[in-house]
Design a protein around this motif. Structure first.
Motif: not given
Length: 260
Positions: A25-28, A33-34, A45-46, A87-88
């Motif tokens: 979710t961070l990469l998204m 990157v997202g 990558l994840a 995501m935060l």
């Protein structure tokens, strides 16, 4: 012996799923990157980063802090909480970039350039070309400053403070999102202020000309003057976007560090 090995394997498998969820979710939500990276590359990558981080994270955990999940419902709840944490971190940075793009929206609408809208791949909405240019500029500054490394460092700090499976959602997270939303809008207004001031002065000059020489085609003259003033002042003020963004980005990561 076999039962203990099986239990250890299952516990680390759950730990891997939780780490992968928070990282994915961070990469998204991560800028550049997202959206700009294909989904298969992001997935690879994840998974690769999760495999690399798993030994470090598991070594910091004890038997009492390992995720204790007994059924599927608890696993789904834990996965949802991990997704919200990842995501935060990405959302607060993306809100700052979106706020900077507000400057392009304000300049284009005030200067009468609404016809130059295009589809923005991040928001899936029509956006003026100037706003997209500012978004690409600050995204380039983000990568140049090593913002992606800071985001991964913030992710590792979150694992140390909130172990996988032990995430606690609190009011400070929502306060951070609301604060960065207001900060992003403020940064966009600060960036657009010189151009809006110049356009206001050109409108005043056009009004004086229309009162002095009523026979002129003030509409055509005013649009040309506004366009030239907008382009000239924007070319001089656009460099301020990098300074404003870099200063606010440092504050964002400081607030994320205090949040944990």
């Amino acid at each position: 012996m076999i039962a203990e090995a099986t239990e250890m394997l299952l516990s680390h498998l759950v730990l891997f799923v939780l780490v992968l969820t928070r990282l994915s979710t961070l990469l998204m939500a991560m800028p550049a990157v997202g959206v700009g990276v294909p989904k298969r590359v992001r997935a690879l990558l994840a998974i690769t980063l999760s495999v690399l981080l798993l030994p470090t994270i598991s070594n910091d955990l004890t038997s009492s802090t390992l995720p204790q999940i007994d059924n599927l419902i608890e696993l789904l709840v834990a996965v949802a909480r991990e997704a919200l944490v990842g995501m935060l971190i990405g959302t607060v940075v993306q809100l700052l970039i979106t706020g900077m793009q507000l400057a392009g929206e304000l300049i284009s609408s005030t200067g009468g350039m609404q016809l130059g809208d295009a589809l923005d791949p991040t928001t899936r909405a029509n956006m003026p070309a100037l706003a997209r240019m500012i978004g690409m500029l600050v995204t380039t500054v983000f990568i140049g400053l090593g913002g992606h490394r800071y985001m991964l460092a913030a992710l590792m700090d979150s694992f140390q403070t909130m172990a996988p499976g032990n995430v606690i959602l609190h009011q400070g997270m929502m306060d951070l999102v609301l604060h960065e939303l207001s900060v992003g809008m403020s940064a966009g207004i600060r960036l657009a202020a010189p151009v809006l001031t110049a356009l206001l002065l050109t409108n005043l000059v056009t009004g004086f000309i229309s009162r002095t020489l009523p026979g002129l085609n003030v509409l055509a003259i005013g649009l040309n003057i506004n366009a030239m003033a907008m382009l000239a002042v924007t070319a001089m003020a656009i460099g301020g976007a990098s300074w404003i963004f870099s200063a606010e980005l440092d504050v964002v990561f400081e607030r994320i560090a205090r949040l944990w």
